[in-house]
Design an enzyme around this catalytic site. Structure first.
Site, PDB file in Angstrom:
ATOM      1  N   THR A  93      -4.271  -9.449  -5.332  1.00 18.39           N
ATOM      2  CA  THR A  93      -5.264  -9.654  -7.030  1.00 18.39           C
ATOM      3  C   THR A  93      -4.192 -10.418  -8.049  1.00 18.39           C
ATOM      4  O   THR A  93      -4.719 -11.486  -8.975  1.00 18.39           O
ATOM      5  CB  THR A  93      -5.731  -8.725  -7.457  1.00 18.39           C
ATOM      6  N   TYR A 137     -13.875  -9.456  -6.819  1.00 19.45           N
ATOM      7  CA  TYR A 137     -13.018 -10.896  -6.884  1.00 19.45           C
ATOM      8  C   TYR A 137     -12.431 -11.522  -5.377  1.00 19.45           C
ATOM      9  O   TYR A 137     -12.621 -10.565  -4.640  1.00 19.45           O
ATOM     10  CB  TYR A 137     -12.080 -11.011  -8.033  1.00 19.45           C
ATOM     11  N   THR A 161      -1.539  -5.353  -4.599  1.00 24.78           N
ATOM     12  CA  THR A 161      -0.649  -3.870  -5.274  1.00 24.78           C
ATOM     13  C   THR A 161      -1.409  -2.783  -3.399  1.00 24.78           C
ATOM     14  O   THR A 161      -0.315  -2.093  -4.310  1.00 24.78           O
ATOM     15  CB  THR A 161      -1.541  -3.729  -6.363  1.00 24.78           C
ATOM     16  N   ASP A 162      -1.964  -3.147  -3.418  1.00 23.22           N
ATOM     17  CA  ASP A 162      -2.269  -2.019  -1.533  1.00 23.22           C
ATOM     18  C   ASP A 162      -0.988  -1.280  -1.343  1.00 23.22           C
ATOM     19  O   ASP A 162      -0.988  -0.285  -1.295  1.00 23.22           O
ATOM     20  CB  ASP A 162      -2.954  -2.199  -1.403  1.00 23.22           C
ATOM     21  N   LYS A 210       1.237   3.510  -5.751  1.00 26.55           N
ATOM     22  CA  LYS A 210      -0.141   3.287  -6.673  1.00 26.55           C
ATOM     23  C   LYS A 210      -0.737   4.361  -6.221  1.00 26.55           C
ATOM     24  O   LYS A 210      -1.193   4.913  -4.818  1.00 26.55           O
ATOM     25  CB  LYS A 210      -0.697   2.334  -5.457  1.00 26.55           C
ATOM     26  N   GLU A 252       7.337  25.324   4.955  1.00 28.48           N
ATOM     27  CA  GLU A 252       6.204  25.787   5.411  1.00 28.48           C
ATOM     28  C   GLU A 252       5.856  25.817   6.978  1.00 28.48           C
ATOM     29  O   GLU A 252       5.075  27.036   7.487  1.00 28.48           O
ATOM     30  CB  GLU A 252       5.101  24.845   4.981  1.00 28.48           C
TER      31      GLU A 252
END
Ligand SMILES: NC(=O)CC[C@H](N)C(=O)O
Length: 337
Positions: free
Chosen positions: A20, A34, A100-101, A173, A294
């Site tokens: 971006t 965009y 950014t992903d 992110k 766990e």
């Protein structure tokens, strides 16, 4: 006197990969609609004349893609170019513009494999440059400021978003659309304000100079895949990923990396067949997986991902598997990196 100041400026290379920060929309109102990866690196640099006061900046277009499409080959290509530049005497700092992903994955990868104490800063934006209140200009300005500062040396790969300096290992992110997208469970390392860095803490985990991994010795990355967990989950995805050749499966678990009773038998079986099983957590604000809490990891010979989210666990697993396939060694690496 002006010439003297000029020669004292640091040399910073901006490696552009898309995202971006290189995006363009149809109107200034298009902050979320965009096309990413449209604007070239020369235009990005030319758009911020103030950069020339911070450093001697030059750009290189390494690729031009949206970061969700980054492959392991892209990671290796970028990592090798960063290493070449870091070895060069006339380069003081490196900035990587990135979507950014998957920015957090690339930043962590470089943090593990680049043998340099020169600043390496990964940066992106949440809005394209064509939008109102675009954040890319300031994020890139901050990245160049940090890359050209001596203070940033030896602190590992860093991310400058939303005025903060984050550790490339810790940052993720965590929010989309908003400009305050990048956060770390352990907090930012510092802030950049008007081109000056203010530091508050240091990364505690091994990185760059102190890492046992080196991009120069990595020829290829093994196939490591992620399977997501939720209520009513089945073992279908785990089995299919193993069958398609995954050397390790990152279990993107609920809570403390918990594993459904419907999935446990398949994971025990896959481990016996040689697939590494790595338990992580997909909780949003930062998971923390304890060994033998766990699940009986010692008994099943599984590995826990510590505080690494599934996508970061995949990065470390790939890099670690280039050195060892011993589960105890893998576990040591997950504690140390
Ligand atoms: N904000 C962004 O950079 C997202 C754009 C795109 N999905 C990418 O990661 O490249």
């Amino acid at each position: 006197k002006e010439v003297e100041t000029q020669t004292k400026l640091a040399n910073v290379v901006v490696l552009a990969t898309g995202g971006t920060i290189a995006g363009a929309g149809a109107s200034a109102a298009n902050s979320a609609t965009y096309q990413a990866a449209k604007v070239g690196v020369e235009q990005l640099i030319a758009g911020i004349p103030e950069l020339s006061k911070l450093a001697n900046v030059r750009g290189e277009q390494v690729m031009q893609i949206a970061s969700e499409s980054i492959t392991n080959d892209n990671l290796l290509q970028l990592g090798r170019r960063v290493a070449e530049l870091a070895d060069s005497k006339d380069v003081d700092g490196i900035v990587i513009t990135h979507g950014t992903d998957t920015l957090e994955e690339t930043a962590y990868f470089l943090n593990l494999v680049e043998k340099t104490d020169k600043p390496i800063i990964v940066v992106g934006s949440m809005r394209p440059g064509t939008a109102m209140s675009a954040d890319g200009m300031l994020n890139l300005y901050n990245a160049v400021a940090v890359a050209s500062s001596k203070d940033a040396r030896g602190k590992g790969v860093l991310v400058t978003m939303n005025d903060e300096i984050q550790s490339g290992r810790d940052v993720s992110k965590m929010i989309n659309i908003k400009t305050e997208a990048f956060k770390s469970a352990w907090g930012p390392l510092g802030m950049v304000v008007e081109g000056k860095s203010y530091w508050f803490r240091l990364p505690a985990k091994r990185h760059t100079m102190d890492s046992e991994f080196d991009i120069k010795n990595i020829k290829s990355l093994p196939d490591v895949e992620i399977a997501y967990s939720y209520g009513n989950v089945s073992d279908t995805a785990y089995k299919a990923l193993a069958q398609s050749g995954a050397k390790a499966i990152i279990h993107a678990g609920t809570g403390n990396g918990s594993v459904s009773s419907r999935v446990v038998p398949a994971l025990q079986e896959l481990r016996k067949e040689g697939v590494q099983i790595i338990r992580s957590s997909h909780v949003n604000a930062g998971g923390f997986v304890l060994r033998n809490a766990e699940q009986p990891d010692d008994k099943y010979d599984w590995v826990v991902a510590h505080d690494l989210n599934p996508q970061k666990a995949r990065i470390l697993a790939m890099v670690a598997l280039t050195k060892t396939n011993d589960s105890k060694e893998l576990q040591r690496m997950f504690w140390e990196y």
